[in-house]
Design a protein around this motif. Sequence first.
Motif, PDB file in Angstrom:
ATOM      1  N   GLU A 133       0.840  -1.202   0.000  1.00 56.73           N
ATOM      2  CA  GLU A 133       0.000   0.000   0.000  1.00 56.73           C
ATOM      3  C   GLU A 133       0.871   1.247   0.000  1.00 56.73           C
ATOM      4  N   ALA A 134       1.939   1.173   0.770  1.00 56.85           N
ATOM      5  CA  ALA A 134       2.810   2.351   0.933  1.00 56.85           C
ATOM      6  C   ALA A 134       3.459   2.774  -0.379  1.00 56.85           C
ATOM      7  N   MET A 135       3.584   1.826  -1.337  1.00 61.84           N
ATOM      8  CA  MET A 135       4.206   2.156  -2.627  1.00 61.84           C
ATOM      9  C   MET A 135       3.279   2.991  -3.507  1.00 61.84           C
ATOM     10  N   LYS A 136       1.988   2.957  -3.184  1.00 57.67           N
ATOM     11  CA  LYS A 136       1.030   3.701  -4.013  1.00 57.67           C
ATOM     12  C   LYS A 136       1.181   5.202  -3.797  1.00 57.67           C
ATOM     13  N   GLU A 137       0.834   5.936  -4.858  1.00 56.29           N
ATOM     14  CA  GLU A 137       1.057   7.375  -4.825  1.00 56.29           C
ATOM     15  C   GLU A 137       0.242   8.101  -3.755  1.00 56.29           C
ATOM     16  N   ILE A 149      12.196   3.635  -0.735  1.00 60.35           N
ATOM     17  CA  ILE A 149      13.565   4.015  -0.346  1.00 60.35           C
ATOM     18  C   ILE A 149      14.553   3.583  -1.419  1.00 60.35           C
ATOM     19  N   TYR A 150      14.265   2.454  -2.043  1.00 58.29           N
ATOM     20  CA  TYR A 150      15.277   1.851  -2.917  1.00 58.29           C
ATOM     21  C   TYR A 150      14.623   0.854  -3.852  1.00 58.29           C
ATOM     22  N   ALA A 308      14.933   3.831   7.670  1.00 60.54           N
ATOM     23  CA  ALA A 308      15.619   3.081   6.612  1.00 60.54           C
ATOM     24  C   ALA A 308      16.595   2.070   7.198  1.00 60.54           C
ATOM     25  N   SER A 309      17.270   2.433   8.291  1.00 61.40           N
ATOM     26  CA  SER A 309      18.332   1.575   8.824  1.00 61.40           C
ATOM     27  C   SER A 309      19.146   1.029   7.647  1.00 61.40           C
ATOM     28  N   TRP A 310      19.272  -0.281   7.522  1.00 64.10           N
ATOM     29  CA  TRP A 310      20.079  -0.863   6.437  1.00 64.10           C
ATOM     30  C   TRP A 310      19.228  -1.296   5.237  1.00 64.10           C
ATOM     31  N   TYR A 336      12.415  -3.960  -3.726  1.00 63.18           N
ATOM     32  CA  TYR A 336      12.106  -2.615  -3.234  1.00 63.18           C
ATOM     33  C   TYR A 336      12.189  -2.574  -1.717  1.00 63.18           C
ATOM     34  N   ALA A 337      12.708  -1.471  -1.210  1.00 65.58           N
ATOM     35  CA  ALA A 337      12.640  -1.206   0.227  1.00 65.58           C
ATOM     36  C   ALA A 337      11.661  -0.056   0.417  1.00 65.58           C
ATOM     37  N   VAL A 338      10.725  -0.240   1.355  1.00 64.52           N
ATOM     38  CA  VAL A 338       9.613   0.707   1.464  1.00 64.52           C
ATOM     39  C   VAL A 338       9.369   1.105   2.917  1.00 64.52           C
TER      40      VAL A 338
END
Lengths: 427, 165, 332
Positions: A133-137, A149-150, A308-310, A336-338
């Motif tokens: 969900e967090a990836m959505k605009e 994040i990545y 984000a940590s690592w 993906y890191a989110v």
Amino acid sequence: MKPSITIGKSELRIDAKDKVTGKAVYPSDIYLDNMVYGYTIRSTMPHAEIKVDKIEALAYPGVIAVFTAEDVTGENHHGVLFKDHEVFCSKKVRRVGEPIAFVVADTMDTARKAAKLVKVAYNELPAVLDPREAMKENSPKVHGDSNIIYHYKLRTGDIEEAFQKCEVVVENTYESSMVDHAFLQPEAGVAYIEEDGTVTIVTATQYPHYDREEVAEALGLPHNKIKILTSAVGGAFGGREDITVQIHLALAALKLGRPVKTTYTREESFQAHSKRHPLYMKYKTGALKDGTLYAMEAEIIGDSGAHASWAINVLRKAGVHAAGPYCIPNIKIDSYAVYTNNPFTGAMRGFGAAQVPMAHEQQIDEIARRLNINPIEIRLKNCFKVGSLTATGQTLEESVPLTDTIIKAAKEIGYEFSYDSNEEVQP
Amino acid sequence: MNEQIRFNLNGKDMEIQADPSMRLIDLLRDELRLTGTKEGCGEGECGACTVIIDGITANSCLVLISQIRDKKVTTIEALEQEALKKGDELHPIQQAFIDAGAVQCGFCTPGMVLSAKALLDHNSSPDENEIKRSISGNLCRCTGYKKIEKAIQIASDYMKKDGVE
Amino acid sequence: MKKRGKGIGSIFYGTGYGNGFPDVSNACAELKADGKIYVYAGATEVGQGAKTALSQIAAEAAGVKLDKVVLVHEDTSKTPDSGTAAASRQTYNTGNGIRIACEQLKQEILSIAKEALGTNTTMGIKINNDMLEVKGLPDKKISLQELYIEAEKMGKTLRVDKAFVAHTMKMDDETGQGAPYWPYTFATYCVEVEVDTDTGKVDVLKAVCAQDVGRAVNPMLVEGQMEGGFAMGMSWALYEDLGLSNGKIKNDNFSKYIIPTSLDMPEIKNIIVEDPESTAPFGAKGIGEPVMIPAMPAILNAIYDAVGIRITKLPASQQEIVRLIQEKENQQ
């Protein structure tokens, strides 16, 4: 080969005697004269604006100070990759368990009791708790404009064409869980000021030199005025990579000029340190009729929680290891890191490479089953050997005894399979 | 609210004035500075704070000092004293833990050693199952328990030899 | 009904930070007046055995017995930065830093000994525990303590600072191609499980752990890591659950967050596979993380072998297994 002096010998642990006698000093075992005790007040909401009122707590008998964001003498932040942790939350909390204040009192018990008098007013904000969900605009944002994040991309060969040539294609989605390091020794530490003004922090940490940098920046002192003494460490497994007690203790000792100690309870330990990234892994793996792995595609989404940590390194490592220890000529991987408002995730034993085998090892078994091939033989056929190319195109030039580990373990557990005995490395 | 409490600690008679609702672990660590007893969870689940009370293991985080009146409490610190009396550096259980590679981070170790002692004091030749049960209240996150079980087996041999001599 | 099954998990693991991130381990070696070699490195002993394994590497490289080495690693004001005790990197990276520093220190010790003993080359000297002897004339010797005094007279300090930089390259941004890690470590674990189809309880009966180590610096420490790693992997597969709800951890103590006890552990057979890595200190690769990784997938595959259900969500709790078995029966 020349006989060795000590390499290859089961020498007894140098630190064992102190540990079996109970003499090894963990940070909570330190008691100093004139020492005071700190307790951390933490957020109870996953996403909210906050206002902190410490007046009542300060009036409580035995309370010496209540430190909040306004008391931080240097930068109110820390973090291994990005400085996206606040030492104390200033305006917002982004996860449950984020530090808001540090109550210092003459006893730990008083500090805990007074902590209840620190009033934190929350104005709850919409939280995002699923990385997909967090990836959505239109999702609530944890930091900045995007929660992504990545993104790591791995591309080799041509998967579209390759899947068409496959005899069998297996598709599945796997979810690995968020878990805790659960080291036996909860976080603790003591900080004090030495005669020359050096701020010394005794704690259990995995990376003392990095802690020194982080404490220096948060205190606004040069790093040579900070000293980290590593006590005995009661397990770590990645959970002592990020800052927990260090800056709070150092700041309190600096401000008060007295030794300050804190010891987390087990419950607080669960809230304070990172967790293992749960990964959502969508896999598609194809093989030719003879069992040759020929194509794989994966989308891997990792929940980084509120910091984000690592995350970048973990999701990169997940992507690089996602195909498993097998030669597959056609690969497309996206990892993906989110950010979310969940507890933050970071380093934990295996670091991204630990989660993906949940998928690649079940995928290869499923392919073997559908092709009616023995699970050991399909691994021996496809696995890395000296000279193999990894998914990233790296040649494994030496020390690749994977075949040997497969044969030895499989034989011992009682699998029946055929193999070329020349492949077995003799001890 | 303080009361007089008499008990025996590591072979020594003690008489203290203290709040009877104080946890035994706090008496040991904060007051007496016997820090070999560790606190890992504060609710009797992890066993890091194991002590022996009248021959039976207890989680000192769940014991109030009112409960130790006239009892014998043994902490990890007692084992060295016991060894020194015999002219040894370490108690055979401690030596066995070192020899078997049963120690990693060490935080569970004092509790494990005491659980082993409580077992071996009653049963000099425990079988595999009895050994496993004796430490089932002590969590370890590092070792997977195998080398700890081995250590207890070895300790049983060491102690029998000790007894013969 | 109780059903048994076998499962296998194979993995590889790239050591270190990776992707070109500077991966440096500094180390310093010094001969002191007590005739011992002091090694300074900011590498933490977290329980994995770094203090012992790194001391062994130092002793081997310096040519002395283990008790002649003192590893100092606890104080940032005394030790150089050796990177984090993570990424399975201390044995390989800091081990290499220490090896290089100690090998150099050994050469410097031998050149002082050459002067002191009057040989024309350092090849004519051998180290025998804490004595330096002229080869063929073992009575002509000097102890490390005496050598320290000789060096002092010559105005020389026997202290070497070195750094080891690991090979790692940034990957291509678009294709992810490149050489991100080195070295890689390999492992295969096999397990046998018993699944109770009524309660969903999974008992791991036996585990066989075959672990590539390059070369085992200390086999007993390696086995300890393997057994502990297996326990952690098994726990992740079957038990651990934070009970996360609205961002809050509900299972925040050991009565709710379950990790294995001695009674949950299977019989474990360890197989250490040695295939020395040429860039590693005495061939030794890091194993801290790889030893945990194959346990979980091996157990999941064994559950499938036993009862024919695929675990796609962790943990494989009793409720989840019962649910999946019922789902499968309903489909049939």
